[in-house]
Design a protein around this motif. Structure first.
Motif, PDB file in Angstrom:
ATOM      1  N   GLY A  75      48.112  40.503 -80.614  1.00 43.72           N
ATOM      2  CA  GLY A  75      48.316  40.984 -81.977  1.00 43.72           C
ATOM      3  C   GLY A  75      47.193  40.577 -82.917  1.00 43.72           C
ATOM      4  N   TRP A  76      47.418  40.779 -84.212  1.00 39.32           N
ATOM      5  CA  TRP A  76      46.332  40.630 -85.191  1.00 39.32           C
ATOM      6  C   TRP A  76      45.819  39.200 -85.297  1.00 39.32           C
ATOM      7  CZ3 TRP A  76      46.461  37.543 -89.525  1.00 39.32           C
ATOM      8  CH2 TRP A  76      47.717  37.085 -89.959  1.00 39.32           C
ATOM      9  N   ILE A  77      46.687  38.205 -85.142  1.00 39.54           N
ATOM     10  CA  ILE A  77      46.207  36.820 -85.207  1.00 39.54           C
ATOM     11  C   ILE A  77      45.303  36.519 -84.014  1.00 39.54           C
ATOM     12  CG2 ILE A  77      46.922  34.398 -85.016  1.00 39.54           C
ATOM     13  CD1 ILE A  77      49.237  34.999 -86.869  1.00 39.54           C
ATOM     14  N   MET A  78      45.643  37.057 -82.867  1.00 38.29           N
ATOM     15  CA  MET A  78      44.822  36.861 -81.675  1.00 38.29           C
ATOM     16  C   MET A  78      43.454  37.532 -81.835  1.00 38.29           C
ATOM     17  SD  MET A  78      46.248  37.353 -77.811  1.00 38.29           S
ATOM     18  CE  MET A  78      45.498  36.522 -76.424  1.00 38.29           C
ATOM     19  N   GLN A  79      43.410  38.603 -82.630  1.00 32.57           N
ATOM     20  CA  GLN A  79      42.166  39.342 -82.843  1.00 32.57           C
ATOM     21  C   GLN A  79      41.400  38.895 -84.094  1.00 32.57           C
ATOM     22  OE1 GLN A  79      42.677  43.711 -82.540  1.00 32.57           O
ATOM     23  NE2 GLN A  79      44.754  43.319 -81.820  1.00 32.57           N
ATOM     24  N   LEU A  80      41.991  37.986 -84.884  1.00 31.59           N
ATOM     25  CA  LEU A  80      41.458  37.679 -86.208  1.00 31.59           C
ATOM     26  C   LEU A  80      40.036  37.124 -86.179  1.00 31.59           C
ATOM     27  CD1 LEU A  80      42.166  37.624 -89.235  1.00 31.59           C
ATOM     28  CD2 LEU A  80      43.053  35.303 -88.902  1.00 31.59           C
ATOM     29  N   GLY A  81      39.747  36.227 -85.247  1.00 26.39           N
ATOM     30  CA  GLY A  81      38.419  35.618 -85.199  1.00 26.39           C
ATOM     31  C   GLY A  81      37.316  36.642 -85.016  1.00 26.39           C
ATOM     32  N   GLU A  82      37.492  37.534 -84.072  1.00 24.82           N
ATOM     33  CA  GLU A  82      36.473  38.551 -83.807  1.00 24.82           C
ATOM     34  C   GLU A  82      36.406  39.556 -84.949  1.00 24.82           C
ATOM     35  OE1 GLU A  82      33.370  40.439 -82.008  1.00 24.82           O
ATOM     36  OE2 GLU A  82      34.261  38.490 -81.527  1.00 24.82           O
ATOM     37  N   ALA A  83      37.552  39.855 -85.570  1.00 21.12           N
ATOM     38  CA  ALA A  83      37.564  40.822 -86.668  1.00 21.12           C
ATOM     39  C   ALA A  83      36.828  40.288 -87.895  1.00 21.12           C
ATOM     40  CB  ALA A  83      39.006  41.175 -87.030  1.00 21.12           C
ATOM     41  N   MET A  84      36.993  39.005 -88.194  1.00 23.04           N
ATOM     42  CA  MET A  84      36.384  38.424 -89.385  1.00 23.04           C
ATOM     43  C   MET A  84      34.959  37.935 -89.135  1.00 23.04           C
ATOM     44  SD  MET A  84      39.398  36.336 -91.377  1.00 23.04           S
ATOM     45  CE  MET A  84      38.266  36.061 -92.744  1.00 23.04           C
ATOM     46  N   ALA A 128      30.877  35.300 -83.414  1.00 22.87           N
ATOM     47  CA  ALA A 128      30.845  33.866 -83.700  1.00 22.87           C
ATOM     48  C   ALA A 128      31.521  33.037 -82.614  1.00 22.87           C
ATOM     49  CB  ALA A 128      31.512  33.583 -85.050  1.00 22.87           C
ATOM     50  N   GLY A 129      32.296  33.683 -81.776  1.00 24.56           N
ATOM     51  CA  GLY A 129      32.944  32.968 -80.686  1.00 24.56           C
ATOM     52  C   GLY A 129      34.111  32.107 -81.104  1.00 24.56           C
ATOM     53  N   VAL A 130      34.769  32.468 -82.207  1.00 24.19           N
ATOM     54  CA  VAL A 130      35.941  31.711 -82.650  1.00 24.19           C
ATOM     55  C   VAL A 130      37.171  32.597 -82.556  1.00 24.19           C
ATOM     56  CG1 VAL A 130      34.668  30.177 -84.178  1.00 24.19           C
ATOM     57  CG2 VAL A 130      35.587  32.320 -85.078  1.00 24.19           C
ATOM     58  N   GLU A 131      38.296  31.978 -82.313  1.00 25.38           N
ATOM     59  CA  GLU A 131      39.584  32.650 -82.316  1.00 25.38           C
ATOM     60  C   GLU A 131      40.624  31.674 -82.842  1.00 25.38           C
ATOM     61  OE1 GLU A 131      40.588  33.666 -78.316  1.00 25.38           O
ATOM     62  OE2 GLU A 131      40.523  31.600 -77.601  1.00 25.38           O
ATOM     63  N   VAL A 132      41.717  32.215 -83.362  1.00 28.61           N
ATOM     64  CA  VAL A 132      42.783  31.338 -83.849  1.00 28.61           C
ATOM     65  C   VAL A 132      43.318  30.526 -82.669  1.00 28.61           C
ATOM     66  CG1 VAL A 132      45.093  31.239 -84.842  1.00 28.61           C
ATOM     67  CG2 VAL A 132      43.424  32.868 -85.732  1.00 28.61           C
ATOM     68  N   LEU A 133      43.381  29.223 -82.839  1.00 29.12           N
ATOM     69  CA  LEU A 133      43.859  28.329 -81.796  1.00 29.12           C
ATOM     70  C   LEU A 133      45.303  27.931 -82.083  1.00 29.12           C
ATOM     71  CD1 LEU A 133      40.702  26.026 -81.459  1.00 29.12           C
ATOM     72  CD2 LEU A 133      41.335  27.973 -80.013  1.00 29.12           C
ATOM     73  N   THR A 183      37.308  21.159 -80.471  1.00 25.52           N
ATOM     74  CA  THR A 183      36.102  20.922 -79.685  1.00 25.52           C
ATOM     75  C   THR A 183      35.170  22.139 -79.702  1.00 25.52           C
ATOM     76  OG1 THR A 183      37.346  19.456 -78.223  1.00 25.52           O
ATOM     77  CG2 THR A 183      35.242  20.302 -77.396  1.00 25.52           C
ATOM     78  N   GLY A 184      33.960  21.931 -80.200  1.00 19.72           N
ATOM     79  CA  GLY A 184      32.952  22.976 -80.192  1.00 19.72           C
ATOM     80  C   GLY A 184      32.965  23.927 -81.364  1.00 19.72           C
ATOM     81  N   THR A 185      34.132  24.111 -82.010  1.00 17.97           N
ATOM     82  CA  THR A 185      34.214  25.075 -83.115  1.00 17.97           C
ATOM     83  C   THR A 185      34.678  24.465 -84.422  1.00 17.97           C
ATOM     84  OG1 THR A 185      36.476  25.707 -82.492  1.00 17.97           O
ATOM     85  CG2 THR A 185      34.660  26.998 -81.545  1.00 17.97           C
ATOM     86  N   GLY A 186      35.203  23.248 -84.385  1.00 22.76           N
ATOM     87  CA  GLY A 186      35.668  22.585 -85.605  1.00 22.76           C
ATOM     88  C   GLY A 186      34.517  22.219 -86.520  1.00 22.76           C
ATOM     89  N   GLN A 228      36.331  28.504 -88.086  1.00 24.93           N
ATOM     90  CA  GLN A 228      37.580  28.088 -87.444  1.00 24.93           C
ATOM     91  C   GLN A 228      38.627  27.709 -88.472  1.00 24.93           C
ATOM     92  OE1 GLN A 228      37.945  27.858 -83.704  1.00 24.93           O
ATOM     93  NE2 GLN A 228      39.961  28.189 -84.583  1.00 24.93           N
ATOM     94  N   LEU A 229      38.227  26.977 -89.491  1.00 21.10           N
ATOM     95  CA  LEU A 229      39.167  26.563 -90.528  1.00 21.10           C
ATOM     96  C   LEU A 229      39.709  27.767 -91.295  1.00 21.10           C
ATOM     97  CD1 LEU A 229      40.578  24.315 -92.092  1.00 21.10           C
ATOM     98  CD2 LEU A 229      38.548  24.130 -93.535  1.00 21.10           C
ATOM     99  N   VAL A 230      38.869  28.727 -91.573  1.00 22.77           N
ATOM    100  CA  VAL A 230      39.294  29.917 -92.333  1.00 22.77           C
ATOM    101  C   VAL A 230      40.358  30.687 -91.575  1.00 22.77           C
ATOM    102  CG1 VAL A 230      38.544  32.162 -93.192  1.00 22.77           C
ATOM    103  CG2 VAL A 230      37.146  30.137 -93.618  1.00 22.77           C
ATOM    104  N   ILE A 231      40.118  30.953 -90.298  1.00 19.93           N
ATOM    105  CA  ILE A 231      41.101  31.761 -89.570  1.00 19.93           C
ATOM    106  C   ILE A 231      42.372  30.970 -89.265  1.00 19.93           C
ATOM    107  CG2 ILE A 231      39.390  33.347 -88.629  1.00 19.93           C
ATOM    108  CD1 ILE A 231      39.504  31.847 -85.983  1.00 19.93           C
ATOM    109  N   GLN A 232      42.246  29.648 -89.087  1.00 20.83           N
ATOM    110  CA  GLN A 232      43.459  28.829 -88.909  1.00 20.83           C
ATOM    111  C   GLN A 232      44.315  28.885 -90.162  1.00 20.83           C
ATOM    112  OE1 GLN A 232      42.782  28.143 -85.178  1.00 20.83           O
ATOM    113  NE2 GLN A 232      44.389  26.871 -86.030  1.00 20.83           N
ATOM    114  N   PHE A 233      43.680  28.796 -91.316  1.00 24.12           N
ATOM    115  CA  PHE A 233      44.398  28.816 -92.596  1.00 24.12           C
ATOM    116  C   PHE A 233      45.103  30.157 -92.806  1.00 24.12           C
ATOM    117  CE2 PHE A 233      44.569  29.774 -97.137  1.00 24.12           C
ATOM    118  CZ  PHE A 233      45.250  28.672 -97.626  1.00 24.12           C
ATOM    119  N   ILE A 234      44.402  31.242 -92.559  1.00 23.98           N
ATOM    120  CA  ILE A 234      44.992  32.573 -92.762  1.00 23.98           C
ATOM    121  C   ILE A 234      46.207  32.763 -91.851  1.00 23.98           C
ATOM    122  CG2 ILE A 234      44.613  35.057 -92.478  1.00 23.98           C
ATOM    123  CD1 ILE A 234      41.682  34.551 -93.315  1.00 23.98           C
ATOM    124  N   ALA A 235      46.059  32.420 -90.577  1.00 25.54           N
ATOM    125  CA  ALA A 235      47.161  32.584 -89.633  1.00 25.54           C
ATOM    126  C   ALA A 235      48.372  31.757 -90.044  1.00 25.54           C
ATOM    127  CB  ALA A 235      46.707  32.193 -88.228  1.00 25.54           C
TER     128      ALA A 235
END
Length: 411
Positions: A145-154, A158-163, A342-345, A354-361
């Motif tokens: 779903g959209w949270i799983m896709q959020l990192g690549e969409a935003m 960058a190689g980040v995804e909501v964790l 690890t690696g993205t924080g 990473q912080l932006v997409i974690q916050f939005i989710a």
């Protein structure tokens, strides 16, 4: 899936299922003696109802095609009753494992309305909320779903995804936000003030917390190594040590705050601290170095010990501190990843992404779960009634609602 992975997934499913009775014990010990049956029945009601709904259509709703960013949930009738995977042992096992997460998420909410809720109304709420909130949110985070896709969409490339490895948003923020909504809808218990409502059975609380910690190794490490969530077994050790370390550190964090604030470190505080650490490490267990997991545990234990006091200051009656432990702990775990994953924080080699997409989710899940829970709870209260009568609350909901007593004492 080979025989070893199959055996582990069966064991992990049993471990997570056992956690719901653990919640029942934990919550049951915290309420007054005349409410223990009612409190435990809400967990067992969740176990019965949500299991059936998951098999009928919930599993279908918890995954989407991934073709669009805006898919809300899967089609509930696409494989009604799981008839389409009836011959696939691996798929059925993975689906059953997913059911145990749905069950305990709904059960967690019940702690906010202890001592004053009708069982029938609770069951209606549980079924509707699971359908409208848990199943779709599971699809958002774990089902393409959209949270799983959020990192690549935003942040393309960058190689980040909501964790959220095991459910910080899906389970704890979700349940904590719904708990706050129901606490507001049902209002305060009679005589609501600090020190009036005390746990009636502290050993039961400790037993429940112990069962939860035991089961949480299945909760966090269950999918790892099985392929159930598309993972491999390279981080099993990390997940296990983080589940141990963060929880242990959270006990210390809670007890230190409790000692400084109240002068005594209590067993209920130790149990609550353990749960707060388990909550916080849930989304982060596979993406933190052990040292950062210990720090998260200390912070979560201390922060949740302070957060449970908010209900006295703000005037909402969250009976068993679901908001202070699960909502606050879940938010801490989800957002902490933005700094230390690890690696993205932000502080360990990554950027702000990473912080932006974690916050939005986290915030979208919180708001959605709260609003829908409030609407469902309000509708039930204004129609069939969600809260028992004042005289029934005073008499004790066990005998009024269930015709039973938790403790039948005879000469």
């Amino acid at each position: 899936m080979d025989a070893g992975n199959t055996a582990w997934l069966i064991a992990a499913t049993a471990l997570v299922l056992f956690m719901t009775p653990g919640v029942a014990f934990f919550y049951g010990g915290l309420v007054k003696a005349k409410s223990v049956v009612s409190m435990m029945m809400m967990s067992f009601g969740s176990l019965g109802l949500v299991s059936v709904l998951w098999i009928l259509y919930g599993a279908n709703m918890s995954a989407v095609s991934g073709e669009s960013f805006f898919e809300f949930a899967g089609n509930p009738f696409s494989d009604f009753g799981l008839a389409g995977i009836a011959d696939s042992s691996d798929d059925l096992l993975s689906t059953t494992f997913g059911a145990t997460f749905a069950i305990i998420t709904v059960a967690l909410i019940s702690g906010a309305i202890a001592d004053r809720a009708k069982f029938g109304a609770w069951m209606i709420f549980a079924g509707v909320w699971a359908t409208l909130v848990y199943f779709p949110v599971a699809a958002w985070v774990w089902g393409d779903g959209w949270i799983m896709q959020l990192g690549e969409a935003m942040f393309p490339g960058a190689g980040v995804e909501v964790l959220d490895y095991a459910g910080g948003t899906v389970v704890h923020i979700n349940a904590g936000a719904a708990a706050l909504a129901l606490a507001l809808v049902l209002g305060k218990r009679i005589g609501f003030q600090k020190g009036v409502h005390k746990p009636h059975n502290v050993p039961l609380v400790m037993l429940g917390a112990s069962i939860l910690w035991f089961g949480w190794f299945g909760f966090n490490a269950g999918a790892e190594g099985t392929g159930a969530l598309g993972t491999e077994d390279t981080v099993v050790g990390l997940i296990v040590v983080n589940t141990l370390g963060a929880t242990a550190a959270a006990i210390l964090g809670w007890l230190i705050v409790e000692k400084l604030k109240d002068g005594k470190a209590t067993s209920v505080g130790a149990a609550s601290g353990a749960v707060s650490g388990l909550v916080a490490i849930t989304p982060a267990c596979a993406n933190l170095a052990p040292g950062w997991a210990l720090l998260l545990g200390i912070i979560a234990g201390a922060a949740c010990a302070l957060a449970v006091e908010l209900k006295w200051k703000l005037g909402y009656d969250d009976s068993l501190d679901v908001v202070g432990i699960h909502l606050v702990g879940g938010l801490l775990g989800a957002l902490y990843l933005g700094f230390f994953a690890t690696g993205t924080g932000l502080f360990v080699g990554g950027g702000i992404e990473q912080l932006v997409i974690q916050f939005i989710a986290a915030i979208v899940t919180l708001v959605y779960a709260f609003v829908v829970a409030w609407i469902i709870g309000f509708a039930i209260e204004k129609t069939i009634g969600f809260r028992v009568k004042n005289e029934d609350e005073i008499a004790g909901v066990d005998t009024v609602v269930h015709g039973e007593e938790g403790y039948a004492l005879v000469d």
